[in-house]
Design a protein around this motif. Structure first.
Motif, PDB file in Angstrom:
ATOM      1  N   LEU A  59      31.456   5.714  29.246  1.00 64.83           N
ATOM      2  CA  LEU A  59      32.741   5.861  29.933  1.00 64.83           C
ATOM      3  C   LEU A  59      32.608   6.619  31.244  1.00 64.83           C
ATOM      4  O   LEU A  59      31.989   7.680  31.307  1.00 64.83           O
ATOM      5  N   VAL A  60      33.202   6.048  32.310  1.00 63.36           N
ATOM      6  CA  VAL A  60      33.311   6.726  33.606  1.00 63.36           C
ATOM      7  C   VAL A  60      34.772   7.029  33.904  1.00 63.36           C
ATOM      8  O   VAL A  60      35.126   8.141  34.267  1.00 63.36           O
ATOM      9  N   GLY A  61      35.640   6.014  33.771  1.00 62.95           N
ATOM     10  CA  GLY A  61      37.069   6.235  33.937  1.00 62.95           C
ATOM     11  C   GLY A  61      37.570   6.142  35.359  1.00 62.95           C
ATOM     12  O   GLY A  61      38.714   6.505  35.646  1.00 62.95           O
ATOM     13  N   ASN A  62      36.741   5.664  36.273  1.00 66.20           N
ATOM     14  CA  ASN A  62      37.125   5.533  37.676  1.00 66.20           C
ATOM     15  C   ASN A  62      36.290   4.424  38.297  1.00 66.20           C
ATOM     16  O   ASN A  62      35.059   4.443  38.212  1.00 66.20           O
ATOM     17  N   ILE A  96      31.484  -1.938  35.179  1.00 60.24           N
ATOM     18  CA  ILE A  96      32.523  -2.789  34.582  1.00 60.24           C
ATOM     19  C   ILE A  96      33.886  -2.238  34.985  1.00 60.24           C
ATOM     20  O   ILE A  96      34.207  -1.082  34.708  1.00 60.24           O
ATOM     21  N   ASN A  97      34.702  -3.075  35.647  1.00 55.02           N
ATOM     22  CA  ASN A  97      36.012  -2.620  36.071  1.00 55.02           C
ATOM     23  C   ASN A  97      37.077  -3.675  35.773  1.00 55.02           C
ATOM     24  O   ASN A  97      36.821  -4.670  35.110  1.00 55.02           O
ATOM     25  N   PRO A 124      40.777  -2.373  31.354  1.00 56.31           N
ATOM     26  CA  PRO A 124      41.952  -1.838  32.033  1.00 56.31           C
ATOM     27  C   PRO A 124      41.589  -0.774  33.064  1.00 56.31           C
ATOM     28  O   PRO A 124      40.543  -0.119  32.965  1.00 56.31           O
ATOM     29  N   VAL A 125      42.452  -0.607  34.053  1.00 63.84           N
ATOM     30  CA  VAL A 125      42.265   0.435  35.055  1.00 63.84           C
ATOM     31  C   VAL A 125      42.226   1.797  34.360  1.00 63.84           C
ATOM     32  O   VAL A 125      43.035   2.087  33.473  1.00 63.84           O
TER      33      VAL A 125
END
Length: 571
Positions: free
Chosen positions: A429-432, A454-455, A460-461
């Motif tokens: 997980l990065v989250g951005n 992966i975005n 999801p955003v």
């Protein structure tokens, strides 16, 4: 019919003009609207970001429309003058791309050229610029398997490069028949049908089922792949979305439907972006209770799970299938199984497997099958060889699982936020979106490690991530390099660690109490790690360093049926 007549066609056109009927197209929100009736003032509709018409063109359009309207009013039997206004298509393209750049979801593709003899290594644009690929869906390295390559070479030499057309014209051959028979045997089903990809298989099958079954209702998992979502949409049938892997929510939606209504539950076995496993047995129970069909996507599981590589449904009754007793098993209860030839089997193509009548109906009615050129003979022959090889040699998937375990453990020990799951997927997980892209770039430029960020819309955003997929070829040395590189990049970019997500209450299972206690789907016994396994067991798994685990892997390699050992990847 009259419009086709040279006399009546012209007469109808004149009469239509005299009645003031015309058409004007206004473009907005990516769709075209056709306006008919009396001539009206032309309207230019703004696109979601930019406009398809410039201000100058809008003014000209309005003036031209006013003139045409006045002329039509004064002389109703006259045809209005033709004054076309052309939309700004290039401006529309630019506006859509600008949105992708602004929200950091624009996708960049790296020039990665996988090297068969150096798997999992690849070169970039320059042939001497080597990188290690850590995000391939060729999970078992079958894309370079010598048995597969030999079969493809021989078939290519004899039958040529292409199939020659669609299956109903000239693309139906012995290779298609043999491959479909092998797939049917793999899943213990009556029949199978091969498509150009599993995206097409899902889309075509679901669209056909939903459009042909009167009043059909789909029940779709909220995390389903885009191909399933698209197929359901194309069917025109009603859809109810249930929460991801939520049996209670699924049952509530099933109970809300009349018993006589046809129902299809569409779900996956391994969800590739998070690594979660679908509750297949429980969904089959609900399908029996409410009279629904089950449509199971095993794309990321075929080749990877079960004694023969048929997927998670086979794996859940491991001993029964190993003993050759598929009747009454969970896989036997699933109505329709879809899979791919392009991931763990290392080739290309997709398929469905199920009852003979269901498969024949899709073959006869699905446009995605009927009007698509058949896969080349060499591809189908290679895929058949890959399936047969994995049916008889489980060592590759065992090694892959062992490598997955070791990398997950090493990353978790360094406070790197791995999304907990029981599968072979390692989502970090990065989250951005912007930071995920930077992390991917730094791994490639500084460490020669390729893993794609992966975005949205894949996730999801706010849930952006890196997705690692170890293979049998990712030895202990490569694993150590990866873990060290990820640690450095996480520090360099100041990315959130598991402890920081925990301080914020946890997210997607990261930093959640007991989140890392998820048991792998492959048990130690199934991996032949237990003492007295009875089938070539290698003793208890050593704990500690990755090097220690590699020794276990070396021992497991020696237990392969042929006794052959190849450094880095099994032949």
């Amino acid at each position: 019919m009259a419009k086709r007549c040279p006399i009546m066609g012209k007469a109808l056109a004149v009469q239509s003009a005299r009645n003031g009927l015309g058409s004007a197209r206004a473009y907005g929100m990516g769709k075209a609207k056709l306006h008919t009736g009396s001539v009206k003032e032309a309207q230019a509709v703004d696109a979601s970001v930019g406009t398809l018409f410039s201000a100058e063109k809008k003014a000209k359009a309005a003036a031209a429309a006013a003139t045409a309207n006045a002329t039509a009013t004064a002389t109703p039997n006259c045809i209005p003058a033709h004054n076309p206004i052309h939309p700004n298509y290039e401006g529309f393209y630019a506006a859509e791309l600008d949105k992708k750049h602004k929200d950091k979801s624009y996708r960049y593709f790296n020039n990665i050229n996988r090297l068969a003899k150096e798997f999992p290594r690849a070169h970039m644009s320059a042939k001497d610029e080597r990188v290690t690929v850590w995000c391939s869906n060729d999970y078992l390295g079958m894309g370079r398997n010598p048995h597969v390559l030999r079969t493809m070479h021989e078939t290519l030499e004899m039958y040529g490069a292409g199939a020659g057309g669609t299956r109903n014209i000239s693309g139906h051959n012995q290779h298609a028949l043999a491959l479909e028979a092998t797939i049917a045997k793999l899943h213990a089903k009556e029949s199978a049908l091969v498509f150009s990809s599993c995206y097409v298989a899902n889309d075509a099958t679901l669209a056909t089922l939903g459009s042909k079954m009167p009043n059909c209702v789909f029940l779709s998992d909220s995390s389903n792949h885009a191909s399933m979502i698209q197929g359901i949409r194309h069917s025109g049938a009603k859809k109810l979305v249930f929460k991801h892997n939520d049996i209670a929510d699924l049952e509530a939606k099933l109970a809300s439907l009349p018993p006589e209504v046809p129902k299809i539950i569409a779900f996956e076995s391994v969800y590739s972006m998070c690594g979660s496993i679908g509750p297949i047995a429980e969904i089959c129970d609900l399908a029996d209770k409410y009279g629904a069909l089950t449509f199971l996507d095993e794309v990321h599981a075929v080749g990877m799970y079960g004694p023969h590589g048929a997927g998670v449904a086979e794996h859940l009754d491991f001993d029964a299938h190993r003993a050759g007793c598929p009747e009454g098993t969970i896989m036997d209860r699933v109505d329709i199984i879809t899979g791919t030839l392009g991931k763990a089997y290392g080739c290309v193509g997709g398929y469905i497997a199920g009852s003979a009548r269901m498969v024949d109906m899709i073959r006869s009615l699905a446009p995605g099958f009927i009007f698509t050129t058949s896969l080349p003979p060499a591809t189908m022959a290679g895929a058949k060889t890959a399936i047969e090889h994995q049916m008889g040699h489980p060592t590759d998937r065992r090694l892959q699982q062992l490598h997955t375990r070791s990398v997950k453990a090493a990353l978790t020990a360094r406070d790197i936020p791995v999304l907990p799951n029981p599968s072979h997927i390692i989502p970090v997980l990065v989250g951005n979106a912007e930071l995920a892209k930077q992390a991917s770039d730094f791994l490639l430029s500084d460490h020669k490690i390729y893993v794609q960020a992966i975005n949205y819309p894949t996730v999801p955003v706010g849930q952006e991530r890196l997705r690692f997929t170890p293979t049998p070829g990712h030895t202990a040395e490569l694993q150590e390099d990866l873990v060290s590189a990820v640690e450095e990049v996480w520090g360099k970019l100041g990315l959130k660690r598991t402890s920081e997500w925990r301080d914020q209450g946890g997210f997607l299972g990261v930093g959640v109490e007991g989140g890392n206690d998820v048991e792998p789907l492959w048990t130690d016994t199934q991996l032949s790690l237990g003492v007295n396994e009875g089938e070539g067991g290698v003793g208890e798994m050593r704990t500690g360093s990755l090097v220690g685990q590699e020794k276990d892997l070396d021992e497991l390699r020696h237990h392969r049926g042929s006794g052959a050992r190849v450094v880095g990847v099994l032949a």
